[in-house]
Design a protein around this motif. Sequence first.
Motif, PDB file in Angstrom:
ATOM      1  N   GLY A  11       0.957  -0.805  -0.242  1.00 43.03           N
ATOM      2  CA  GLY A  11      -0.420  -0.169  -0.267  1.00 43.03           C
ATOM      3  C   GLY A  11       0.725   0.642  -0.169  1.00 43.03           C
ATOM      4  O   GLY A  11       1.994   1.569   0.512  1.00 43.03           O
ATOM      5  N   PHE A  12       0.353   2.537  -0.743  1.00 42.17           N
ATOM      6  CA  PHE A  12       1.368   3.604  -0.733  1.00 42.17           C
ATOM      7  C   PHE A  12       1.529   4.727   0.570  1.00 42.17           C
ATOM      8  O   PHE A  12       2.293   5.510   0.800  1.00 42.17           O
ATOM      9  CB  PHE A  12       0.193   4.873  -2.143  1.00 42.17           C
ATOM     10  N   GLN A  13       1.056   3.849   1.496  1.00 46.23           N
ATOM     11  CA  GLN A  13       0.543   4.404   2.851  1.00 46.23           C
ATOM     12  C   GLN A  13       1.735   3.364   4.087  1.00 46.23           C
ATOM     13  O   GLN A  13       2.197   4.096   4.800  1.00 46.23           O
ATOM     14  CB  GLN A  13       0.107   4.723   3.698  1.00 46.23           C
ATOM     15  N   ALA A  14       2.300   2.870   3.736  1.00 51.49           N
ATOM     16  CA  ALA A  14       2.773   1.620   4.431  1.00 51.49           C
ATOM     17  C   ALA A  14       4.826   2.348   4.224  1.00 51.49           C
ATOM     18  O   ALA A  14       5.106   3.273   3.849  1.00 51.49           O
ATOM     19  CB  ALA A  14       3.460   0.232   3.395  1.00 51.49           C
ATOM     20  N   PRO A  15       4.578   1.558   5.558  1.00 54.07           N
ATOM     21  CA  PRO A  15       6.031   2.573   6.012  1.00 54.07           C
ATOM     22  C   PRO A  15       7.654   2.438   4.997  1.00 54.07           C
ATOM     23  O   PRO A  15       8.289   3.223   4.445  1.00 54.07           O
ATOM     24  CB  PRO A  15       6.502   2.049   7.208  1.00 54.07           C
ATOM     25  N   GLY A  16       7.073   1.588   4.419  1.00 54.95           N
ATOM     26  CA  GLY A  16       8.540   0.445   3.829  1.00 54.95           C
ATOM     27  C   GLY A  16       8.890   1.489   2.186  1.00 54.95           C
ATOM     28  O   GLY A  16       9.934   1.925   1.532  1.00 54.95           O
ATOM     29  N   ILE A  17       6.922   1.852   2.187  1.00 54.10           N
ATOM     30  CA  ILE A  17       7.406   2.882   0.024  1.00 54.10           C
ATOM     31  C   ILE A  17       7.822   4.147   1.414  1.00 54.10           C
ATOM     32  O   ILE A  17       8.448   4.956   0.523  1.00 54.10           O
ATOM     33  CB  ILE A  17       6.336   2.507  -0.229  1.00 54.10           C
ATOM     34  N   ARG A  18       7.461   3.813   1.996  1.00 56.19           N
ATOM     35  CA  ARG A  18       7.507   5.980   2.382  1.00 56.19           C
ATOM     36  C   ARG A  18       9.189   6.222   2.836  1.00 56.19           C
ATOM     37  O   ARG A  18       9.304   7.336   3.162  1.00 56.19           O
ATOM     38  CB  ARG A  18       6.719   6.632   4.002  1.00 56.19           C
ATOM     39  N   ALA A  19      10.072   4.919   3.260  1.00 51.74           N
ATOM     40  CA  ALA A  19      11.605   4.775   3.910  1.00 51.74           C
ATOM     41  C   ALA A  19      12.121   4.830   2.540  1.00 51.74           C
ATOM     42  O   ALA A  19      13.466   5.635   2.092  1.00 51.74           O
ATOM     43  CB  ALA A  19      11.737   3.762   4.477  1.00 51.74           C
ATOM     44  N   LEU A  20      11.422   4.138   1.250  1.00 56.71           N
ATOM     45  CA  LEU A  20      12.714   3.866   0.277  1.00 56.71           C
ATOM     46  C   LEU A  20      12.451   5.258  -1.314  1.00 56.71           C
ATOM     47  O   LEU A  20      13.411   5.685  -0.898  1.00 56.71           O
ATOM     48  CB  LEU A  20      12.036   2.984  -0.896  1.00 56.71           C
ATOM     49  N   ALA A  21      11.061   6.451  -0.960  1.00 60.46           N
ATOM     50  CA  ALA A  21      11.340   7.377  -2.125  1.00 60.46           C
ATOM     51  C   ALA A  21      12.389   7.938  -1.500  1.00 60.46           C
ATOM     52  O   ALA A  21      12.749   8.681  -3.056  1.00 60.46           O
ATOM     53  CB  ALA A  21       9.707   7.367  -1.962  1.00 60.46           C
ATOM     54  N   PRO A  22      12.278   8.655   0.426  1.00 60.01           N
ATOM     55  CA  PRO A  22      13.152   9.714  -0.577  1.00 60.01           C
ATOM     56  C   PRO A  22      14.651   9.245  -0.356  1.00 60.01           C
ATOM     57  O   PRO A  22      15.302  10.172  -0.766  1.00 60.01           O
ATOM     58  CB  PRO A  22      12.599  10.222   1.236  1.00 60.01           C
ATOM     59  N   VAL A  23      14.833   7.971  -0.157  1.00 62.09           N
ATOM     60  CA  VAL A  23      16.481   8.042  -0.463  1.00 62.09           C
ATOM     61  C   VAL A  23      16.432   7.647  -1.829  1.00 62.09           C
ATOM     62  O   VAL A  23      17.774   8.527  -2.318  1.00 62.09           O
ATOM     63  CB  VAL A  23      16.483   6.142  -0.257  1.00 62.09           C
ATOM     64  N   ILE A  24      16.122   7.128  -2.650  1.00 66.23           N
ATOM     65  CA  ILE A  24      15.896   7.606  -4.047  1.00 66.23           C
ATOM     66  C   ILE A  24      16.023   9.039  -4.467  1.00 66.23           C
ATOM     67  O   ILE A  24      16.724   9.315  -5.479  1.00 66.23           O
ATOM     68  CB  ILE A  24      14.752   6.266  -4.700  1.00 66.23           C
TER      69      ILE A  24
END
Length: 253
Positions: A11-24
Amino acid sequence: MARILITNDDGFQAPGIRALAPVIAELGHDVVVVAPLDDQSGVGSARAGVVNRPIRTVVEEQDGVSYRGVAGTPALAVTLATVGAFGPAPDLVLSGINRGHNIGVPIFHSGTVAAALTAAGQGISAVAVSIEGAAPAHWATAATMAGEALAWIATEPVGAVLSLNVPDLPLDRLAGVRHATLTPITRERLIATTAPTGEPMITTRPADPNPPAGTDEALLHAGYVTVTPLTGIRALPDQDAAYALAKRLSAYR
Protein backbone atom coordinates in the motif's frame (compact mmCIF):
# COMPACT_ATOMS: atom_id res chain seq x y z
CA MET A 1 19.84 10.64 -13.55
CA ALA A 2 16.96 8.29 -14.33
CA ARG A 3 13.20 8.45 -13.90
CA ILE A 4 12.35 5.81 -11.29
CA LEU A 5 8.93 4.30 -10.63
CA ILE A 6 8.56 3.13 -7.03
CA THR A 7 5.72 0.76 -6.19
CA ASN A 8 4.90 -2.00 -3.69
CA ASP A 9 2.19 -4.42 -2.60
CA ASP A 10 1.80 -3.20 1.01
CA GLY A 11 0.00 0.00 0.00
CA PHE A 12 1.11 3.56 -0.77
CA GLN A 13 1.04 4.53 2.92
CA ALA A 14 3.19 1.60 4.07
CA PRO A 15 6.39 2.43 5.97
CA GLY A 16 8.58 0.61 3.45
CA ILE A 17 7.65 2.76 0.48
CA ARG A 18 7.78 5.91 2.61
CA ALA A 19 11.33 4.98 3.67
CA LEU A 20 12.48 4.09 0.14
CA ALA A 21 11.24 6.99 -1.98
CA PRO A 22 13.12 9.84 -0.19
CA VAL A 23 16.40 7.90 -0.34
CA ILE A 24 16.09 7.38 -4.10
CA ALA A 25 15.07 11.03 -4.61
CA GLU A 26 18.13 12.15 -2.63
CA LEU A 27 20.31 10.26 -5.10
CA GLY A 28 19.14 12.76 -7.70
CA HIS A 29 16.61 10.60 -9.52
CA ASP A 30 13.23 11.76 -10.80
CA VAL A 31 10.94 9.70 -8.56
CA VAL A 32 7.33 8.82 -9.31
CA VAL A 33 5.48 6.75 -6.70
CA VAL A 34 2.45 4.72 -7.77
CA ALA A 35 1.25 1.90 -5.52
CA PRO A 36 -2.00 0.22 -4.40
CA LEU A 37 -4.35 2.14 -2.15
CA ASP A 38 -4.32 -0.74 0.34
CA ASP A 39 -2.50 -3.97 1.14
CA GLN A 40 -2.32 -6.21 -1.93
CA SER A 41 0.14 -8.79 -0.60
CA GLY A 42 0.08 -12.14 -2.35
CA VAL A 43 -1.90 -11.04 -5.41
CA GLY A 44 0.87 -11.96 -7.84
CA SER A 45 0.54 -10.33 -11.25
CA ALA A 46 -3.25 -9.93 -11.17
CA ARG A 47 -4.72 -6.89 -12.89
CA ALA A 48 -8.02 -8.19 -14.32
CA GLY A 49 -11.13 -6.10 -14.80
CA VAL A 50 -9.43 -2.72 -15.24
CA VAL A 51 -9.81 -2.07 -18.98
CA ASN A 52 -12.25 0.69 -20.04
CA ARG A 53 -13.10 1.82 -16.53
CA PRO A 54 -11.88 4.75 -14.41
CA ILE A 55 -9.36 3.88 -11.70
CA ARG A 56 -9.63 5.75 -8.42
CA THR A 57 -6.46 7.49 -7.30
CA VAL A 58 -5.41 9.36 -4.16
CA VAL A 59 -2.34 11.59 -3.81
CA GLU A 60 -0.47 12.45 -0.60
CA GLU A 61 2.60 14.65 -0.18
CA GLN A 62 5.34 13.83 2.33
CA ASP A 63 8.87 15.23 2.58
CA GLY A 64 8.75 16.61 -0.94
CA VAL A 65 7.61 13.33 -2.53
CA SER A 66 4.17 12.72 -4.07
CA TYR A 67 2.70 9.31 -3.21
CA ARG A 68 -0.08 8.19 -5.56
CA GLY A 69 -2.36 5.35 -4.47
CA VAL A 70 -4.41 3.53 -7.10
CA ALA A 71 -7.40 1.25 -6.57
CA GLY A 72 -5.79 -1.92 -7.85
CA THR A 73 -2.84 -4.25 -7.71
CA PRO A 74 0.93 -3.65 -7.97
CA ALA A 75 0.92 -4.98 -11.53
CA LEU A 76 -1.78 -2.46 -12.42
CA ALA A 77 0.22 0.37 -10.83
CA VAL A 78 3.25 -0.55 -12.94
CA THR A 79 1.18 -0.88 -16.10
CA LEU A 80 -0.44 2.53 -15.61
CA ALA A 81 2.92 4.21 -15.06
CA THR A 82 4.69 2.49 -17.94
CA VAL A 83 2.00 3.41 -20.47
CA GLY A 84 2.22 7.08 -19.49
CA ALA A 85 -0.75 7.61 -17.17
CA PHE A 86 1.38 9.70 -14.79
CA GLY A 87 3.82 11.39 -17.12
CA PRO A 88 6.78 9.95 -19.03
CA ALA A 89 7.36 6.22 -18.69
CA PRO A 90 10.00 5.28 -16.09
CA ASP A 91 13.51 4.18 -16.97
CA LEU A 92 13.65 1.70 -14.08
CA VAL A 93 11.30 0.27 -11.44
CA LEU A 94 11.83 -0.31 -7.72
CA SER A 95 9.24 -2.45 -5.93
CA GLY A 96 9.24 -2.34 -2.13
CA ILE A 97 10.41 -2.14 0.52
CA ASN A 98 8.23 -5.16 1.27
CA ARG A 99 7.54 -5.89 4.94
CA GLY A 100 8.75 -9.47 5.31
CA HIS A 101 11.10 -11.46 3.13
CA ASN A 102 10.28 -12.85 -0.30
CA ILE A 103 12.27 -16.06 -0.54
CA GLY A 104 12.02 -19.43 -2.18
CA VAL A 105 10.06 -20.68 -5.16
CA PRO A 106 6.71 -19.26 -3.87
CA ILE A 107 7.83 -15.68 -4.63
CA PHE A 108 5.79 -15.87 -7.84
CA HIS A 109 2.77 -15.25 -5.56
CA SER A 110 4.32 -12.02 -4.29
CA GLY A 111 2.83 -8.76 -5.52
CA THR A 112 6.19 -7.10 -4.86
CA VAL A 113 8.05 -9.48 -7.15
CA ALA A 114 5.22 -9.54 -9.69
CA ALA A 115 5.44 -5.76 -10.03
CA ALA A 116 9.11 -6.10 -11.00
CA LEU A 117 8.35 -8.89 -13.47
CA THR A 118 5.51 -6.83 -14.96
CA ALA A 119 7.99 -4.04 -15.63
CA ALA A 120 10.38 -6.50 -17.24
CA GLY A 121 7.59 -7.73 -19.50
CA GLN A 122 7.38 -4.17 -20.82
CA GLY A 123 11.12 -3.89 -21.38
CA ILE A 124 12.00 -2.04 -18.15
CA SER A 125 14.53 -3.39 -15.66
CA ALA A 126 13.42 -3.65 -12.05
CA VAL A 127 14.44 -4.50 -8.49
CA ALA A 128 12.10 -6.08 -5.94
CA VAL A 129 13.38 -5.36 -2.43
CA SER A 130 12.14 -6.95 0.80
CA ILE A 131 13.23 -6.76 4.42
CA GLU A 132 13.16 -9.65 6.87
CA GLY A 133 10.68 -9.67 9.75
CA ALA A 134 7.05 -8.85 10.43
CA ALA A 135 7.90 -5.56 12.20
CA PRO A 136 11.24 -4.35 10.77
CA ALA A 137 13.21 -1.60 12.48
CA HIS A 138 15.97 -0.96 9.93
CA TRP A 139 14.17 0.31 6.84
CA ALA A 140 17.13 2.59 6.09
CA THR A 141 19.40 -0.43 5.58
CA ALA A 142 17.08 -1.88 2.96
CA ALA A 143 16.68 1.52 1.27
CA THR A 144 20.45 1.91 1.01
CA MET A 145 20.85 -1.54 -0.52
CA ALA A 146 18.01 -0.82 -2.95
CA GLY A 147 19.85 2.27 -4.14
CA GLU A 148 22.99 0.22 -4.75
CA ALA A 149 21.04 -2.43 -6.65
CA LEU A 150 19.37 0.25 -8.74
CA ALA A 151 22.75 1.64 -9.82
CA TRP A 152 23.85 -1.85 -10.87
CA ILE A 153 20.73 -2.83 -12.78
CA ALA A 154 20.82 0.44 -14.72
CA THR A 155 23.89 -0.92 -16.51
CA GLU A 156 22.30 -4.26 -17.39
CA PRO A 157 20.26 -5.18 -20.50
CA VAL A 158 16.67 -3.92 -20.42
CA GLY A 159 14.21 -6.28 -18.78
CA ALA A 160 16.63 -7.51 -16.09
CA VAL A 161 15.06 -8.25 -12.68
CA LEU A 162 16.64 -8.69 -9.25
CA SER A 163 14.99 -9.97 -6.09
CA LEU A 164 16.78 -8.44 -3.11
CA ASN A 165 16.22 -9.62 0.48
CA VAL A 166 17.75 -7.63 3.31
CA PRO A 167 18.20 -8.68 6.96
CA ASP A 168 16.60 -6.40 9.53
CA LEU A 169 19.97 -5.18 10.80
CA PRO A 170 21.95 -1.94 10.94
CA LEU A 171 24.03 -1.42 7.82
CA ASP A 172 27.33 -2.04 9.63
CA ARG A 173 26.12 -5.40 10.97
CA LEU A 174 25.33 -6.99 7.61
CA ALA A 175 27.42 -10.07 6.89
CA GLY A 176 27.75 -9.03 3.24
CA VAL A 177 25.98 -9.48 -0.07
CA ARG A 178 25.66 -12.86 -1.79
CA HIS A 179 24.10 -14.29 -4.92
CA ALA A 180 21.39 -16.74 -3.81
CA THR A 181 19.34 -19.46 -5.40
CA LEU A 182 15.65 -19.82 -4.59
CA THR A 183 14.90 -22.17 -1.72
CA PRO A 184 12.91 -25.11 -3.06
CA ILE A 185 9.55 -25.90 -1.50
CA THR A 186 8.00 -29.31 -1.26
CA ARG A 187 4.44 -30.43 -0.69
CA GLU A 188 5.55 -31.77 2.70
CA ARG A 189 5.78 -28.14 3.96
CA LEU A 190 2.11 -27.52 3.16
CA ILE A 191 -0.61 -29.18 5.22
CA ALA A 192 -4.30 -29.45 4.38
CA THR A 193 -6.39 -29.05 7.52
CA THR A 194 -10.00 -28.27 8.37
CA ALA A 195 -11.12 -25.03 9.93
CA PRO A 196 -13.55 -25.03 12.88
CA THR A 197 -16.26 -24.10 10.38
CA GLY A 198 -15.60 -27.32 8.47
CA GLU A 199 -14.03 -25.54 5.50
CA PRO A 200 -10.65 -26.63 4.07
CA MET A 201 -7.59 -24.67 5.11
CA ILE A 202 -3.86 -24.76 4.31
CA THR A 203 -1.21 -24.35 6.99
CA THR A 204 2.55 -24.76 6.86
CA ARG A 205 5.06 -26.76 8.83
CA PRO A 206 7.91 -24.89 10.54
CA ALA A 207 10.70 -23.85 8.19
CA ASP A 208 13.64 -26.18 7.80
CA PRO A 209 16.22 -25.16 10.45
CA ASN A 210 18.95 -26.16 7.98
CA PRO A 211 17.90 -24.91 4.54
CA PRO A 212 20.12 -25.86 1.57
CA ALA A 213 23.42 -23.96 1.44
CA GLY A 214 23.52 -21.10 -1.01
CA THR A 215 19.76 -20.53 -0.97
CA ASP A 216 18.13 -17.22 -0.17
CA GLU A 217 16.67 -18.65 3.05
CA ALA A 218 20.02 -19.90 4.36
CA LEU A 219 21.99 -16.78 3.44
CA LEU A 220 19.38 -14.33 4.72
CA HIS A 221 19.25 -16.06 8.10
CA ALA A 222 23.05 -15.86 8.23
CA GLY A 223 22.86 -12.08 7.94
CA TYR A 224 23.59 -11.67 4.23
CA VAL A 225 21.75 -9.52 1.74
CA THR A 226 20.60 -11.98 -0.91
CA VAL A 227 20.50 -11.15 -4.61
CA THR A 228 18.61 -13.43 -7.01
CA PRO A 229 18.27 -12.58 -10.72
CA LEU A 230 14.86 -13.56 -12.09
CA THR A 231 13.31 -14.09 -15.49
CA GLY A 232 9.67 -13.74 -16.43
CA ILE A 233 7.68 -15.73 -18.93
CA ARG A 234 9.85 -17.07 -21.72
CA ALA A 235 9.72 -19.73 -24.39
CA LEU A 236 11.35 -23.11 -23.79
CA PRO A 237 14.71 -23.39 -25.59
CA ASP A 238 14.06 -26.97 -26.78
CA GLN A 239 12.72 -26.20 -30.24
CA ASP A 240 12.62 -29.85 -31.33
CA ALA A 241 10.25 -30.75 -28.50
CA ALA A 242 8.11 -27.71 -29.23
CA TYR A 243 7.85 -28.59 -32.92
CA ALA A 244 6.92 -32.20 -32.08
CA LEU A 245 4.17 -31.04 -29.71
CA ALA A 246 2.84 -28.53 -32.26
CA LYS A 247 2.71 -31.26 -34.90
CA ARG A 248 0.82 -33.56 -32.53
CA LEU A 249 -1.70 -30.91 -31.59
CA SER A 250 -2.28 -29.96 -35.23
CA ALA A 251 -4.27 -33.19 -35.63
CA TYR A 252 -7.05 -31.59 -33.54
CA ARG A 253 -7.80 -28.86 -36.07
